[in-house]
Structures are given as C-alpha cells and as structure tokens.
Design a protein around this motif. Structure first.
Motif, PDB file in Angstrom:
ATOM      1  N   ARG A   1     -28.603 -35.056 -22.275  1.00 42.28           N
ATOM      2  CA  ARG A   1     -27.686 -35.675 -23.233  1.00 42.28           C
ATOM      3  C   ARG A   1     -27.642 -37.160 -22.900  1.00 42.28           C
ATOM      4  N   SER A   2     -26.821 -37.937 -23.586  1.00 42.13           N
ATOM      5  CA  SER A   2     -26.719 -39.360 -23.291  1.00 42.13           C
ATOM      6  C   SER A   2     -26.357 -39.579 -21.823  1.00 42.13           C
ATOM      7  N   PRO A   3     -26.928 -40.595 -21.168  1.00 33.89           N
ATOM      8  CA  PRO A   3     -26.541 -40.895 -19.783  1.00 33.89           C
ATOM      9  C   PRO A   3     -25.074 -41.277 -19.652  1.00 33.89           C
ATOM     10  N   ARG A   4     -24.428 -41.548 -20.777  1.00 34.37           N
ATOM     11  CA  ARG A   4     -22.990 -41.870 -20.772  1.00 34.37           C
ATOM     12  C   ARG A   4     -22.143 -40.631 -21.058  1.00 34.37           C
ATOM     13  N   GLY A   5     -22.779 -39.458 -21.096  1.00 35.99           N
ATOM     14  CA  GLY A   5     -22.053 -38.222 -21.359  1.00 35.99           C
ATOM     15  C   GLY A   5     -22.029 -37.910 -22.842  1.00 35.99           C
ATOM     16  N   GLY A   6     -20.952 -37.325 -23.308  1.00 31.13           N
ATOM     17  CA  GLY A   6     -20.850 -36.966 -24.715  1.00 31.13           C
ATOM     18  C   GLY A   6     -21.493 -35.631 -25.018  1.00 31.13           C
ATOM     19  N   LYS A   7     -21.451 -35.256 -26.268  1.00 39.73           N
ATOM     20  CA  LYS A   7     -21.977 -33.964 -26.701  1.00 39.73           C
ATOM     21  C   LYS A   7     -23.500 -33.974 -26.744  1.00 39.73           C
ATOM     22  N   ALA A   8     -24.080 -32.876 -26.321  1.00 44.11           N
ATOM     23  CA  ALA A   8     -25.543 -32.768 -26.319  1.00 44.11           C
ATOM     24  C   ALA A   8     -26.043 -32.218 -27.651  1.00 44.11           C
ATOM     25  N   LYS A   9     -27.219 -32.670 -28.029  1.00 42.78           N
ATOM     26  CA  LYS A   9     -27.862 -32.179 -29.243  1.00 42.78           C
ATOM     27  C   LYS A   9     -28.298 -30.727 -29.052  1.00 42.78           C
TER      28      LYS A   9
ATOM     29  N   SER B   1     -13.984 -37.376  -8.198  1.00 42.98           N
ATOM     30  CA  SER B   1     -12.983 -38.322  -8.687  1.00 42.98           C
ATOM     31  C   SER B   1     -11.553 -37.949  -8.267  1.00 42.98           C
ATOM     32  N   LYS B   2     -10.702 -38.968  -8.164  1.00 45.92           N
ATOM     33  CA  LYS B   2      -9.271 -38.744  -7.951  1.00 45.92           C
ATOM     34  C   LYS B   2      -8.643 -38.085  -9.170  1.00 45.92           C
ATOM     35  N   SER B   3      -9.180 -38.408 -10.333  1.00 49.72           N
ATOM     36  CA  SER B   3      -8.616 -37.962 -11.600  1.00 49.72           C
ATOM     37  C   SER B   3      -9.051 -36.538 -11.939  1.00 49.72           C
ATOM     38  N   GLU B   4      -8.093 -35.664 -12.136  1.00 48.75           N
ATOM     39  CA  GLU B   4      -8.418 -34.293 -12.517  1.00 48.75           C
ATOM     40  C   GLU B   4      -9.119 -34.253 -13.864  1.00 48.75           C
ATOM     41  N   LYS B   5      -8.713 -35.136 -14.770  1.00 46.10           N
ATOM     42  CA  LYS B   5      -9.333 -35.201 -16.087  1.00 46.10           C
ATOM     43  C   LYS B   5     -10.813 -35.568 -15.971  1.00 46.10           C
ATOM     44  N   THR B   6     -11.123 -36.559 -15.119  1.00 39.01           N
ATOM     45  CA  THR B   6     -12.511 -36.982 -14.910  1.00 39.01           C
ATOM     46  C   THR B   6     -13.323 -35.861 -14.279  1.00 39.01           C
ATOM     47  N   ARG B   7     -12.743 -35.178 -13.305  1.00 36.52           N
ATOM     48  CA  ARG B   7     -13.442 -34.062 -12.660  1.00 36.52           C
ATOM     49  C   ARG B   7     -13.701 -32.928 -13.650  1.00 36.52           C
ATOM     50  N   ASN B   8     -12.715 -32.627 -14.467  1.00 36.44           N
ATOM     51  CA  ASN B   8     -12.875 -31.548 -15.445  1.00 36.44           C
ATOM     52  C   ASN B   8     -13.957 -31.879 -16.467  1.00 36.44           C
ATOM     53  N   ASN B   9     -13.990 -33.150 -16.892  1.00 33.28           N
ATOM     54  CA  ASN B   9     -15.017 -33.578 -17.837  1.00 33.28           C
ATOM     55  C   ASN B   9     -16.411 -33.441 -17.209  1.00 33.28           C
ATOM     56  N   ALA B  10     -16.517 -33.863 -15.940  1.00 34.64           N
ATOM     57  CA  ALA B  10     -17.790 -33.748 -15.228  1.00 34.64           C
ATOM     58  C   ALA B  10     -18.208 -32.285 -15.104  1.00 34.64           C
ATOM     59  N   TYR B  11     -17.243 -31.438 -14.786  1.00 36.29           N
ATOM     60  CA  TYR B  11     -17.513 -30.010 -14.627  1.00 36.29           C
ATOM     61  C   TYR B  11     -18.024 -29.403 -15.934  1.00 36.29           C
ATOM     62  N   GLU B  12     -17.374 -29.752 -17.043  1.00 31.57           N
ATOM     63  CA  GLU B  12     -17.757 -29.202 -18.350  1.00 31.57           C
ATOM     64  C   GLU B  12     -19.167 -29.624 -18.749  1.00 31.57           C
ATOM     65  N   ILE B  13     -19.509 -30.905 -18.479  1.00 31.18           N
ATOM     66  CA  ILE B  13     -20.861 -31.388 -18.777  1.00 31.18           C
ATOM     67  C   ILE B  13     -21.885 -30.662 -17.910  1.00 31.18           C
ATOM     68  N   PHE B  14     -21.581 -30.566 -16.633  1.00 31.53           N
ATOM     69  CA  PHE B  14     -22.465 -29.915 -15.665  1.00 31.53           C
ATOM     70  C   PHE B  14     -22.707 -28.462 -16.089  1.00 31.53           C
ATOM     71  N   GLU B  15     -21.623 -27.765 -16.415  1.00 31.20           N
ATOM     72  CA  GLU B  15     -21.718 -26.359 -16.807  1.00 31.20           C
ATOM     73  C   GLU B  15     -22.555 -26.193 -18.065  1.00 31.20           C
ATOM     74  N   ASP B  16     -22.324 -27.063 -19.042  1.00 31.96           N
ATOM     75  CA  ASP B  16     -23.069 -26.984 -20.294  1.00 31.96           C
ATOM     76  C   ASP B  16     -24.547 -27.300 -20.071  1.00 31.96           C
TER      77      ASP B  16
END
Length: 277
Positions: free
Chosen positions: A34-42, A76-91
């Motif tokens: 996906r984009s190196p900046r994250g976001g939804k994958a095609k 990350s210190k931020s739970e939101k940032t960690r959760n976003n990273a986790y969701e991308i990683f999982e997907d």
C-alpha cells in the motif's frame, strides 16, 4: 545464483511488475503493499496473481519482498498510533497470504522517549498477536541507522525483540547496508567482524534478505541517507565484498538507491559484473 532486484511499484499489478523486473535483469523485487504513508490498500486481483504465479514458475523469480509503510510504529506512546500500525500490519499479512513465496519487512519502530525496553515490549506484544503458526510469510525486522529513538540500531535491540516472540521461527532480519554502516558497524573495513558479531548476537540463520544501498554520510552518522551504488561512503569495493561474501551469497539483495527503473537496470548490470559465479 545471484538474486538481485529493486524496489518497484505494483500500481500496474503483480504480473506487470514481474515483467518489469525481468526486463531490467532482476530476479526478485521489493514493493509496498500500500502507500508508504499508510492508508487503504488497493484490492488484489486474483487473475493478476494467478498470472504472476505462472510468470514466477516460468522464470527465475522465486521470492519477493513486501515492505511495510514507513508510518507504522508498534512502539509508539500513542495507543491510537499503535492500533493503526497493528491494523495495517494485520491487513498486509492477510493480503500476502494470497501471494507466493514472500517476505514482509518492517522498521521496528521508535520508542519516542519511553526507552528501548518499553518499545521492545510493545513491538513483541503486537507480533505475538499478529503471527499465526500457519502463516507462510516470514516477517523481517530491518536494521536501522539510529535516528532519534529508533529501535533496531544495534543487533542486540533486534535480538531483544526476537527472543520475546513466541513463534520465533516466523521472524527474520533484513540487513540494510546503509543503515548498519550509519549505525556504526564498519562493513567497509571490518565486514567479517560485523558478520561474526551478527552471528553471535542474532544468528546468521535469521538473516533472510539484504537491502543493498550505498551511504551518503557514512559510518556512525545515524543519518539514513541512501546513495547510488559506488557513489557513497561505502564505495564499490565494499559493495563487491558484501555481495560476494560467503555468508551473503545465497540471500536476495534489494536495491533502494535513489534511482528510477533505468537507473536500477544499470546498477543491476554493474553488480552482476562484480558478482563472482
């Protein structure tokens, strides 16, 4: 066999990226799922994947490397940032399960002032939830240059993560030549010593891929600025020693130099000329 490729775009699909790799005399490639900046994958195209698998079976491409977005930070210190990273990683792992013979490389993360031990704990905790015993994709921790609070600037930091991963057979390392040199490992003048240190701390059996880049700033700079092959502080002799070293010769190499496709073609031609069959 010398396995060498470059970072290419999959915007036109896997079959086309495979053909592009072959056109520049590469027999592997790296890509962003996906984009190196994250976001939804095609969405993946099953017909495209089937055509790519056929291309692989009729060529000498036998492994490909996916690179996680730069923005993910499991430490990350931020739970939101960690959760976003986790969701991308999982997907990404789910998507890669549809592709043949692949590896998934990621930057371990930055502890942003929490300290290395806390960062390692957060990363390994996520990996233990993400990794499935049935997955075929091997996850690679990348060696880092040591900017700011990056985790992975030393072999010891990577090993700290690995030893906390329960299904550790699913974990490996991608060594980036620019990063390790910038981090202070002198692969230009003391390559054997660095390899021995890696083996003693992590184990060479964990090394699954190499990012082959020259370095703009050099030893201990902690800058992480890639340079074209032979034009940086490492230089062509050091690069030649790396690709021909007995510990590395059977690994896949991936160019991440500041180049376009034609530039990669020239670098691959240069490197194949340096490789001793």
């Amino acid at each position: 066999m010398f396995t060498i490729g470059a970072h290419l775009s999959i915007n036109k699909g896997f079959e086309n990226i495979g053909r592009e790799a072959l056109s520049i005399n590469a027999n592997t490639f790296q890509f962003f799922p996906r984009s190196p900046r994250g976001g939804k994958a095609k969405a993946l195209n099953p017909e495209d994947i089937a055509n790519f698998e056929e291309l692989m079976s009729n060529s000498n491409i036998n492994v490909i490397l996916a690179h996680a977005p730069y923005v993910i930070n499991l430490a990350s210190k931020s739970e939101k940032t960690r959760n976003n990273a986790y969701e991308i990683f999982e997907d990404d792992l789910k998507r890669l399960s549809q592709l043949p013979n692949n590896l998934y490389n990621f930057h371990p993360g930055s502890h942003v002032g929490q300290g290395v031990e806390k960062g390692v704990e957060l990363i390994s905790c996520s990996l233990n939830k993400l990794i499935d015993e049935n997955q075929k994709t091997t996850i690679l921790l990348e060696t880092m240059a040591g900017k700011g609070t990056e985790i992975g600037r030393t072999f010891e930091e990577l090993e700290m993560i690995i030893e906390k991963v329960e299904l550790d057979e699913k974990i490996g390392v991608c060594l980036d030549t620019c990063h390790v040199y910038d981090a202070g490992y002198d692969i230009k003048n003391n390559l054997d010593q660095v390899i021995d240190e890696f083996d003693n701390v992590i184990g060479l059996d964990r090394l699954k891929a190499i990012h082959l880049n020259d370095s703009k700033y050099g030893l201990n700079s902690h800058k992480d600025r890639h340079e074209k092959i032979g034009l940086g502080e490492l230089g062509l002799d050091a690069i030649s020693n790396i690709i021909n070293h007995k510990s590395f010769r059977n690994l896949p190499f991936y160019l991440e130099t500041p180049n376009d496709v034609e530039g990669y073609k020239e670098e691959i031609k240069l490197l194949r000329g340096l490789y001793k069959e």
